[in-house]
Design a protein around this motif. Sequence first.
Motif, PDB file in Angstrom:
ATOM      1  N   GLY A 122     -24.180  52.221  48.021  1.00 58.82           N
ATOM      2  CA  GLY A 122     -22.877  51.671  47.684  1.00 58.82           C
ATOM      3  C   GLY A 122     -22.855  50.890  46.387  1.00 58.82           C
ATOM      4  O   GLY A 122     -21.906  50.148  46.125  1.00 58.82           O
ATOM      5  N   ARG A 123     -23.859  51.091  45.529  1.00 59.35           N
ATOM      6  CA  ARG A 123     -23.975  50.265  44.323  1.00 59.35           C
ATOM      7  C   ARG A 123     -23.591  50.989  43.042  1.00 59.35           C
ATOM      8  O   ARG A 123     -23.372  50.355  42.013  1.00 59.35           O
ATOM      9  N   ASN A 124     -23.507  52.317  43.111  1.00 57.68           N
ATOM     10  CA  ASN A 124     -23.245  53.082  41.900  1.00 57.68           C
ATOM     11  C   ASN A 124     -21.757  53.114  41.552  1.00 57.68           C
ATOM     12  O   ASN A 124     -20.884  52.911  42.400  1.00 57.68           O
ATOM     13  N   VAL A 125     -21.494  53.404  40.288  1.00 54.87           N
ATOM     14  CA  VAL A 125     -20.120  53.398  39.782  1.00 54.87           C
ATOM     15  C   VAL A 125     -19.224  54.350  40.567  1.00 54.87           C
ATOM     16  O   VAL A 125     -18.089  53.999  40.929  1.00 54.87           O
ATOM     17  N   LEU A 126     -19.710  55.550  40.824  1.00 56.46           N
ATOM     18  CA  LEU A 126     -18.855  56.595  41.403  1.00 56.46           C
ATOM     19  C   LEU A 126     -18.257  56.199  42.751  1.00 56.46           C
ATOM     20  O   LEU A 126     -17.032  56.236  42.911  1.00 56.46           O
ATOM     21  N   PRO A 127     -19.043  55.825  43.759  1.00 57.02           N
ATOM     22  CA  PRO A 127     -18.415  55.465  45.038  1.00 57.02           C
ATOM     23  C   PRO A 127     -17.570  54.196  44.968  1.00 57.02           C
ATOM     24  O   PRO A 127     -16.542  54.101  45.646  1.00 57.02           O
ATOM     25  N   TYR A 149     -27.891  46.655  51.160  1.00 56.42           N
ATOM     26  CA  TYR A 149     -28.065  46.879  49.719  1.00 56.42           C
ATOM     27  C   TYR A 149     -27.281  45.849  48.902  1.00 56.42           C
ATOM     28  O   TYR A 149     -27.679  45.499  47.793  1.00 56.42           O
ATOM     29  N   ALA A 150     -26.169  45.388  49.448  1.00 57.75           N
ATOM     30  CA  ALA A 150     -25.330  44.438  48.711  1.00 57.75           C
ATOM     31  C   ALA A 150     -25.974  43.062  48.596  1.00 57.75           C
ATOM     32  O   ALA A 150     -25.583  42.262  47.751  1.00 57.75           O
ATOM     33  N   THR A 151     -26.953  42.796  49.430  1.00 57.28           N
ATOM     34  CA  THR A 151     -27.638  41.501  49.359  1.00 57.28           C
ATOM     35  C   THR A 151     -29.016  41.610  48.715  1.00 57.28           C
ATOM     36  O   THR A 151     -29.563  40.601  48.262  1.00 57.28           O
ATOM     37  N   GLU A 152     -29.570  42.824  48.657  1.00 58.58           N
ATOM     38  CA  GLU A 152     -30.930  42.979  48.146  1.00 58.58           C
ATOM     39  C   GLU A 152     -31.011  43.761  46.838  1.00 58.58           C
ATOM     40  O   GLU A 152     -32.105  43.933  46.288  1.00 58.58           O
ATOM     41  N   THR A 153     -29.882  44.270  46.337  1.00 55.21           N
ATOM     42  CA  THR A 153     -29.859  44.959  45.045  1.00 55.21           C
ATOM     43  C   THR A 153     -28.670  44.453  44.238  1.00 55.21           C
ATOM     44  O   THR A 153     -27.829  43.707  44.748  1.00 55.21           O
ATOM     45  N   THR A 154     -28.580  44.888  42.985  1.00 54.52           N
ATOM     46  CA  THR A 154     -27.440  44.526  42.145  1.00 54.52           C
ATOM     47  C   THR A 154     -26.540  45.740  41.961  1.00 54.52           C
ATOM     48  O   THR A 154     -27.005  46.887  41.962  1.00 54.52           O
ATOM     49  N   SER A 155     -25.249  45.486  41.811  1.00 52.15           N
ATOM     50  CA  SER A 155     -24.288  46.564  41.604  1.00 52.15           C
ATOM     51  C   SER A 155     -24.462  47.178  40.220  1.00 52.15           C
ATOM     52  O   SER A 155     -24.784  46.487  39.249  1.00 52.15           O
ATOM     53  N   ARG A 156     -24.232  48.485  40.124  1.00 50.58           N
ATOM     54  CA  ARG A 156     -24.231  49.164  38.836  1.00 50.58           C
ATOM     55  C   ARG A 156     -22.809  49.308  38.289  1.00 50.58           C
ATOM     56  O   ARG A 156     -22.618  49.859  37.215  1.00 50.58           O
ATOM     57  N   SER A 157     -21.837  48.836  39.033  1.00 49.08           N
ATOM     58  CA  SER A 157     -20.448  48.866  38.577  1.00 49.08           C
ATOM     59  C   SER A 157     -20.175  47.668  37.671  1.00 49.08           C
ATOM     60  O   SER A 157     -20.695  46.568  37.890  1.00 49.08           O
ATOM     61  N   ALA A 158     -19.352  47.893  36.666  1.00 51.08           N
ATOM     62  CA  ALA A 158     -18.979  46.799  35.762  1.00 51.08           C
ATOM     63  C   ALA A 158     -18.265  45.683  36.512  1.00 51.08           C
ATOM     64  O   ALA A 158     -18.235  44.532  36.049  1.00 51.08           O
ATOM     65  N   THR A 159     -17.706  46.003  37.672  1.00 54.24           N
ATOM     66  CA  THR A 159     -17.010  44.992  38.474  1.00 54.24           C
ATOM     67  C   THR A 159     -17.974  44.074  39.207  1.00 54.24           C
ATOM     68  O   THR A 159     -17.559  43.026  39.720  1.00 54.24           O
ATOM     69  N   GLY A 160     -19.229  44.493  39.316  1.00 53.96           N
ATOM     70  CA  GLY A 160     -20.201  43.712  40.060  1.00 53.96           C
ATOM     71  C   GLY A 160     -20.043  43.835  41.567  1.00 53.96           C
ATOM     72  O   GLY A 160     -20.656  43.080  42.327  1.00 53.96           O
ATOM     73  N   THR A 161     -19.235  44.787  42.001  1.00 56.64           N
ATOM     74  CA  THR A 161     -18.951  44.945  43.423  1.00 56.64           C
ATOM     75  C   THR A 161     -19.664  46.170  44.002  1.00 56.64           C
ATOM     76  O   THR A 161     -20.216  46.997  43.277  1.00 56.64           O
TER      77      THR A 161
END
Length: 250
Positions: A122-127, A149-161
């Motif tokens: 759930g961290r990549n731009v596309l989804p 994943y939201a607590t143990e990785t960083t988002s790849r979306s510019a929104t940080g979400t």
Amino acid sequence: MDDRSTADRFIGAAIGLLERLRDEEGASIAAAGAAIADAVAAGRRLFAFGAGHSSLAAQDVVYRAGGLALMNLLSVPGMTGIDVRPATLGSALERVEGLATTVLDSSPAAAGDVLVVVSLSGRNVLPVEMAAHARERGLTVIGVTSVTYATETTSRSATGTFLKDHCDIVLDSKIAVGDAELTAEGVTAPFAPASTVVTSALMQAVMATAAETLAARGIEPPLLRSGNIDGGTDWNRQIIAENADRIFWH
């Protein structure tokens, strides 16, 4: 020391995850099934999307014996499983901004429809972009992801979400970061991913719940039958004909 065979250990790990889904995700599964039943009853359409291996679980509920005929695959070029070469291109495409928006705007999906977005991390731009834009357009979005994943990785979306931040309903697959259930002496990397088994089970649990919810409301769920049983093909032709305006895979 665990004396079980490697196969036993993997199957045991998968069963443990499935038991967690049963015990911890029941309310979310019921909510997702009800949302899909609501859309079917209201004459709306159903879509599922996943990228790379996450697409496997999305495809598993489309044109499937025993499944709802109305579920359509929202296809993104290069994202439907491992369908590009090199396969690493698919991973790169998941990080391209604007791709999801363009695909969704070009699709039949509209306000009132349901979109299931499957993404393990759930961290990549596309989804993330797909879910956010779908909600902007008035679709109900169901996310199937591993919340950890939201607590143990960083988002790849510019929104940080993450995907989970843009969904009306979230189904947590409980898969650990890295998607590998086993380790062994002499093997440097962890191995044996279980996300496909678990995510497909989540998807089928939701579809089954939707079918029973419709039946409880006095609505016959538009289910497909196997084409490998006598009468199955004729049954499916009738279901397709009755729901032609909501089926886009035919």
